[in-house]
Design a protein around this motif. Structure first.
Motif, PDB file in Angstrom:
ATOM      1  N   GLY A  23       0.824  -1.200   0.000  1.00  0.00           N
ATOM      2  CA  GLY A  23       0.000   0.000   0.000  1.00  0.00           C
ATOM      3  C   GLY A  23       0.865   1.260   0.000  1.00  0.00           C
ATOM      4  O   GLY A  23       0.549   2.239  -0.678  1.00  0.00           O
ATOM      5  N   ALA A  41      -0.139  -2.154  -7.699  1.00  0.00           N
ATOM      6  CA  ALA A  41      -1.034  -3.190  -7.178  1.00  0.00           C
ATOM      7  C   ALA A  41      -1.033  -4.414  -8.087  1.00  0.00           C
ATOM      8  O   ALA A  41      -1.037  -5.561  -7.610  1.00  0.00           O
ATOM      9  CB  ALA A  41      -2.460  -2.635  -7.050  1.00  0.00           C
ATOM     10  N   TYR A  47      -3.946  -6.908  -7.156  1.00  0.00           N
ATOM     11  CA  TYR A  47      -4.897  -6.101  -7.925  1.00  0.00           C
ATOM     12  C   TYR A  47      -6.297  -6.708  -7.951  1.00  0.00           C
ATOM     13  O   TYR A  47      -7.288  -6.037  -7.654  1.00  0.00           O
ATOM     14  CB  TYR A  47      -4.381  -5.904  -9.349  1.00  0.00           C
ATOM     15  CG  TYR A  47      -5.174  -4.884 -10.138  1.00  0.00           C
ATOM     16  CD1 TYR A  47      -5.018  -3.534  -9.887  1.00  0.00           C
ATOM     17  CD2 TYR A  47      -6.070  -5.277 -11.131  1.00  0.00           C
ATOM     18  CE1 TYR A  47      -5.723  -2.583 -10.597  1.00  0.00           C
ATOM     19  CE2 TYR A  47      -6.787  -4.342 -11.846  1.00  0.00           C
ATOM     20  CZ  TYR A  47      -6.609  -2.988 -11.581  1.00  0.00           C
ATOM     21  OH  TYR A  47      -7.335  -2.055 -12.279  1.00  0.00           O
ATOM     22  N   LEU A  50      -7.965  -6.664  -4.640  1.00  0.00           N
ATOM     23  CA  LEU A  50      -8.364  -5.299  -4.308  1.00  0.00           C
ATOM     24  C   LEU A  50      -9.697  -4.949  -4.967  1.00  0.00           C
ATOM     25  O   LEU A  50     -10.616  -4.450  -4.304  1.00  0.00           O
ATOM     26  CB  LEU A  50      -7.283  -4.317  -4.764  1.00  0.00           C
ATOM     27  CG  LEU A  50      -7.621  -2.826  -4.648  1.00  0.00           C
ATOM     28  CD1 LEU A  50      -7.911  -2.450  -3.203  1.00  0.00           C
ATOM     29  CD2 LEU A  50      -6.492  -1.971  -5.224  1.00  0.00           C
ATOM     30  N   SER A  53     -12.530  -6.998  -3.414  1.00  0.00           N
ATOM     31  CA  SER A  53     -12.857  -6.525  -2.063  1.00  0.00           C
ATOM     32  C   SER A  53     -13.689  -5.252  -2.115  1.00  0.00           C
ATOM     33  O   SER A  53     -14.678  -5.108  -1.384  1.00  0.00           O
ATOM     34  CB  SER A  53     -11.567  -6.263  -1.268  1.00  0.00           C
ATOM     35  OG  SER A  53     -10.801  -7.439  -1.142  1.00  0.00           O
ATOM     36  N   LEU A  82      -8.181  -4.701   3.335  1.00  0.00           N
ATOM     37  CA  LEU A  82      -8.406  -3.317   2.941  1.00  0.00           C
ATOM     38  C   LEU A  82      -7.813  -2.336   3.958  1.00  0.00           C
ATOM     39  O   LEU A  82      -7.223  -1.321   3.581  1.00  0.00           O
ATOM     40  CB  LEU A  82      -9.904  -3.053   2.772  1.00  0.00           C
ATOM     41  CG  LEU A  82     -10.570  -3.652   1.532  1.00  0.00           C
ATOM     42  CD1 LEU A  82     -12.057  -3.339   1.528  1.00  0.00           C
ATOM     43  CD2 LEU A  82      -9.921  -3.130   0.252  1.00  0.00           C
ATOM     44  N   LEU A  85      -4.028  -2.210   3.637  1.00  0.00           N
ATOM     45  CA  LEU A  85      -3.665  -1.531   2.390  1.00  0.00           C
ATOM     46  C   LEU A  85      -3.913  -0.030   2.484  1.00  0.00           C
ATOM     47  O   LEU A  85      -3.062   0.779   2.093  1.00  0.00           O
ATOM     48  CB  LEU A  85      -4.474  -2.122   1.229  1.00  0.00           C
ATOM     49  CG  LEU A  85      -3.984  -1.784  -0.184  1.00  0.00           C
ATOM     50  CD1 LEU A  85      -2.617  -2.405  -0.433  1.00  0.00           C
ATOM     51  CD2 LEU A  85      -4.984  -2.277  -1.223  1.00  0.00           C
TER      52      LEU A  85
END
Length: 319
Positions: A23, A41, A47, A50, A53, A82, A85
């Protein structure tokens, strides 16, 4: 499938520390007008998780909250991932934006050289993910590369301090921030919102920071759904387009520039509005300045190698 969320039980504290560092790398990239955090990412192997999510943040969370409680909601949105990150991104973005501003003003060739090597390596990595090359993927790459290149040639707008404008600019820029190849910070520069945001972080203007965050959340939740659909249904074509975006963005981060037009800001400082890429030799002839070619080449290699290292870390943590 587009990608499945990794169960929190499968991760240890050390895993989340690594995610936070990823992050931080994303935040540092997004702070520079020309580099995309989405590229970082992608390279670091997080990626798809992410995007998946982010897509879990929807109205169904209210039903989950009512039926199973807050813990179930946290698990549904992959909360630990999350949170780790976002902490890394925020800490790095706030701190590195100050450093990036100094480096861009006093050592532009050096910082652009490093990121040029970094993005160059990213092209190779993303292109390797394309399973099959056909007419559609070639056209997708070509159109995306041209579009990204065209965006890098646009003149930036004058700075705008309007709250509504900052909200809209944040919603647009965040889409670029999670899209490999397109720099969210550069979009902010084009829209005339980068200085407002950088000043807000520098002066800890809570109002403007919250407006930006609100706009970013709206844009992120909307655009991530489109990205998930594209990866689920047209993954090969989408990867080709992402490769094209990264190729086209190279023009923005080429270290040696000729400034064509400028404007004077409210403090009397001359700000470049439109620039074009030139050769190192022409840079020296034009400005009678050292082009730092050898150091630039070394920094490009460092940036290139950094992506190879990040790729190795990403492959290990996703196995």
């Amino acid at each position: 499938m587009f990608g499945t969320l990794i169960c929190d039980m499968q991760r240890k504290l050390s895993d989340y520390i690594i995610i936070a560092f990823k992050g931080m790398a994303m935040g540092a990239a997004d702070a520079v007008p020309g580099v995309s955090g989405g590229t970082i990412a992608f390279i670091s192997g997080i990626y798809e998780e992410l995007i998946s999510s982010i897509n879990q943040v929807n109205l169904s969370l209210l039903k989950t909250l009512k039926k199973d409680g807050l813990k179930a909601v946290w698990q549904q949105v992959n909360g630990n991932f999350l949170l780790a990150l976002i902490i890394g991104i925020f800490v790095s973005f706030v701190s590195f934006m100050r450093l990036a501003k100094y480096l861009l003003e006093h050592h532009p060739i050096h910082i652009w050289s490093f990121f040029f090597g970094l993005v160059l390596a990213s092209i190779i990595y993303v292109a390797k993910q394309i399973k099959q090359w056909n007419l559609t993927s070639v056209l997708s790459l070509s159109v995306a590369a041209f579009t990204a290149y065209y965006i890098t040639t646009l003149p930036s707008l004058a700075n705008n301090d309007s709250s509504l404008f900052l909200f809209i600019a944040a919603a647009i820029a965040i889409c670029a921030m999670i899209l490999p190849g397109i720099s969210g910070a550069f979009i902010l520069v084009l829209l005339g919102a980068y200085k407002t945001l950088s000043t807000a972080f520098h002066d800890f203007n809570i109002k403007n920071i919250l407006i930006f965050v609100a706009g970013a959340v709206v844009g992120l939740l909307s655009f991530s759904k489109l990205l998930k659909w594209l990866f689920s249904n047209y993954k090969n074509t989408t990867l080709a387009a992402l490769t094209g975006f990264i190729i086209g963005s190279l023009n923005k981060i080429w270290p040696w520039k000729e400034t064509l037009t400028t404007r004077i800001d409210t403090k009397g400082i001359e700000i470049p509005v439109l620039q074009q890429s030139i050769s190192p030799n022409k840079f020296t002839e034009l400005y009678q300045l050292d082009n730092h070619f050898v150091i630039a080449l070394i920094l490009m290699m460092v940036g290139f190698i950094s992506i190879l290292i990040l790729e190795k870390i990403g492959s290990k943590t996703t196995e």
